[in-house]
Design an enzyme around this catalytic site. Structure first.
Site, short mmCIF file in Angstrom:
data_model
loop_
_atom_site.label_atom_id
_atom_site.label_comp_id
_atom_site.label_asym_id
_atom_site.label_seq_id
_atom_site.Cartn_x
_atom_site.Cartn_y
_atom_site.Cartn_z
CG LEU A 119 -1.93 1.22 1.19
CD1 LEU A 119 -2.75 0.72 -0.02
CD2 LEU A 119 -2.88 0.78 2.67
CG ASP A 120 0.86 4.41 -3.02
OD1 ASP A 120 0.75 5.42 -2.31
OD2 ASP A 120 0.22 4.00 -4.07
CB ILE A 121 4.42 6.51 0.70
CG1 ILE A 121 5.26 7.20 2.06
CG2 ILE A 121 4.81 7.35 -0.48
CD1 ILE A 121 6.50 7.62 2.19
CG ASP A 122 2.01 9.53 -2.28
OD1 ASP A 122 2.55 10.00 -1.10
OD2 ASP A 122 2.44 9.23 -3.20
#
Length: 244
Positions: A119-122
């Site tokens: 789940l990407d950083i953003d």
């Protein structure tokens, strides 16, 4: 018929991960057609029966799986570029008081705990971390068809053709994407249901149809829903809860 490494067969059958299989084999906890196998790299035919000794099964039941509501600004895996990783949020202080499920946090539960998927950083929302290779494989295995559901706030104009392309017809990195389920949740938010997880897939899909992602939240993996779990808090996967 060709022989295959036993650890590979065990992973393909969903018994455990390949790493776990090797560890069980080293301990003499694996039998093939009733015979104990203890040599790493041992092979067997695909039609042979593979079983685990009681010690291996007990070890599996002691492993924990954690549901975390990841905030924006945390990476799923290894810490990088000054950003903390999601595992650093797991402690007794951040355990959701409404979701103990009878299990008390122990530092040993952090040992070998790894994210099952990205789940990407953003992005925010549900991240599953587990010590159990079987659960990880269900989510991220090549043959996984576990659904992941997202709420995605977007800006830009989406045509009917663009919406149809989001559902099926887009290609990433030279590979056609599996059919998705994409529909409007409200006037500025789309609902995505995917059965795969390419890197930054939703953001790239949206860019291809002229949209920009403003916010992205994962709300479900399989049959497990994020529910009212607060941002930055976590709970254990409860007994009786399953991905599918």
């Amino acid at each position: 018929m060709e022989k295959i490494r036993i650890s590979k067969l065990m992973a393909e059958r969903g018994m455990c991960s390949r790493r776990e299989a090797d560890a069980f084999i080293e301990r003499g906890w694996v039998r093939v057609d009733g015979e104990v196998v203890s040599e790493l790299g041992s092979k067997a035919y695909p039609n042979q029966k593979i079983t685990l000794e009681k010690q291996a099964r007990q070890k599996q039941t002691q492993r924990v799986t954690i549901i975390l509501h990841k905030p924006v600004g945390y990476v799923s895996g290894q810490a990088e570029k000054g950003y903390r990783n999601a595992v650093s949020l797991i402690s007794g202080v951040t355990q959701y008081k409404g979701g103990r499920g009878g299990v008390r946090f122990e530092p040993g539960h952090l040992r070998g705990l790894a994210p099952a998927g990205r789940l990407d950083i953003d992005s925010t929302g549900m991240l599953i971390l587990t010590q159990d290779g079987r659960i990880a494989r269900q989510i991220v295995g090549e043959d996984s068809v576990i659904e992941k559901e997202y709420l995605v706030r977007v800006s830009g104009k989406l045509t009917e053709r663009g919406l149809a392309m989001l559902n099926f017809g887009l290609t990433l990195d030279g590979q056609q994407l599996r059919p998705a389920e994409v529909s409007w949740q409200n006037e500025d938010q789309l609902r995505f249901i995917l059965r795969e997880g390419r890197k930054r897939q939703i953001r790239r899909m949206c860019e291809m149809v002229g949209l920009k992602v403003v916010g992205l939240k994962r709300v479900r993996i399989g049959d497990i829903v994020l529910g009212d779990l607060p941002v930055g808090q976590w709970r254990y996967l409860k007994e009786g809860e399953h991905l599918a």
